[in-house]
Enzyme design. Structure first.
Site, PDB file in Angstrom:
ATOM      1  N   CYS A 183     -10.695  70.628  89.088  1.00 12.73           N
ATOM      2  CA  CYS A 183     -10.200  71.439  90.204  1.00 12.73           C
ATOM      3  C   CYS A 183      -9.261  72.489  89.626  1.00 12.73           C
ATOM      4  O   CYS A 183      -8.200  72.160  89.089  1.00 12.73           O
ATOM      5  CB  CYS A 183      -9.476  70.572  91.224  1.00 12.73           C
ATOM      6  SG  CYS A 183      -8.751  71.496  92.603  1.00 12.73           S
ATOM      7  N   CYS A 188     -10.797  78.459  95.005  1.00 14.71           N
ATOM      8  CA  CYS A 188     -11.217  77.505  93.969  1.00 14.71           C
ATOM      9  C   CYS A 188     -11.175  78.211  92.625  1.00 14.71           C
ATOM     10  O   CYS A 188     -11.907  79.180  92.403  1.00 14.71           O
ATOM     11  CB  CYS A 188     -12.623  76.988  94.260  1.00 14.71           C
ATOM     12  SG  CYS A 188     -13.255  75.888  92.978  1.00 14.71           S
TER      13      CYS A 188
END
Length: 288
Positions: free
Chosen positions: A227, A91
């Site tokens: 994201c 991430c």
């Protein structure tokens, strides 16, 4: 065992962060999928898109397998779980927050991070560093295309590019106003192409090869405000569509703006990270 927790975000992609340098406060047998789901519950828990455990690599059982020889340079490991309790590979927003926590907790010195430090993830080693203006950059590795597919949303099919950033993405460039799309339900995708699920990015190109707007439905979470890996996949795809192999793309997400520099052998993501709160979980909640 400690009940200490932090809450923070990177461009509003938010996480519950568990400081656990020595692997004793939140061992894997304690931090099971059910507890992750409770922590991320926005009504009955703290709320978040996922959980990040800040732990040294030597205390993570699967670190040797996912890092290989890279484990020698990765003192720290980002033990990342999705909001549904599943493990996540990587991430970009989370790893910036991870480094920010290492600095604010006094586990690393900011000046020592200017050139980057290596952090272990289930997507492999990643180099992350601190910028002079208080932000953070991450060497995300190369974007790896692996096919084409489509996301079906509200009966409409959006063709897309399958791209791996250590985790799978389906990037759909569209002329449709992405702000008008309903992402309350996850788009349908080809399960054969994405057997472990996929993050779906719906992307409007504002300036070819230079500026895009993005919304994302993340596997195991649903729509998130940002994201980081998705921003990288979207930037690479936008550049490819513009006929360019390299360049810097501004990526607007609901939670802010990220910058992605695509190079011949890697991508570099830059953006902010902030800790919002610190505290302890109560015995009442833990025991309920």
């Amino acid at each position: 065992m400690s009940a200490r927790v932090l809450v923070g975000h990177g461009t509003e992609n938010d996480f519950v962060v568990l400081p656990d340098p020595d692997g004793t406060a939140w061992p894997e047998e304690r931090l099971d999928a059910a507890l992750v789901r409770r922590l991320c519950d926005r009504r009955a828990g703290l709320g978040g898109d996922g959980v990040l455990r800040v732990v040294r690599s030597v205390h993570v059982p699967d670190a040797p397998a996912v890092l290989g020889e890279g484990i020698a340079r990765c003192e720290w490991f980002m033990d990342h779980r999705n909001a549904d309790g599943s493990y996540a590979e990587m991430c970009g927003n989370g790893i910036r927050l991870f480094l920010h926590v290492l600095l604010t907790e006094g586990l690393l010195d900011r000046a020592a991070c200017a050139d980057g430090v290596w952090v272990g993830t289930r997507g492999g080693p990643r180099r992350v560093g601190a910028t002079a203006d208080g932000g953070y950059w991450v060497d995300m590795g190369p974007a790896r295309p692996f096919g084409a597919g489509a996301a079906v949303l509200g009966g409409t099919a959006f063709p897309g590019r399958a791209v791996s950033m250590g985790n799978p993405h389906l990037v759909c460039l569209t002329d449709v106003d992405v702000d008008a799309l309903d992402l309350t339900s996850a788009p349908a995708v080809d399960g054969a192409l994405f057997p472990e699920g996929v993050n779906v990015e719906l992307v409007t190109v504002l300036d070819p090869g230079a500026h895009v707007r993005l919304r994302v439905s993340e596997r195991g979470v649903g729509e998130t405000r940002s994201c980081g890996t998705g921003a990288c996949a979207a930037a690479w795809t936008a550049l490819e569509a513009a006929g360019a192999a390299t360049g810097t793309v501004a990526v607007d997400v609901p939670g802010g703006r990220l910058s992605v520099r695509v190079e011949p052998t890697t991508t570099v993501l830059t953006g902010p990270a902030v800790v919002v709160a610190a505290g302890e979980l109560t015995a009442e909640w833990l025991g309920s």
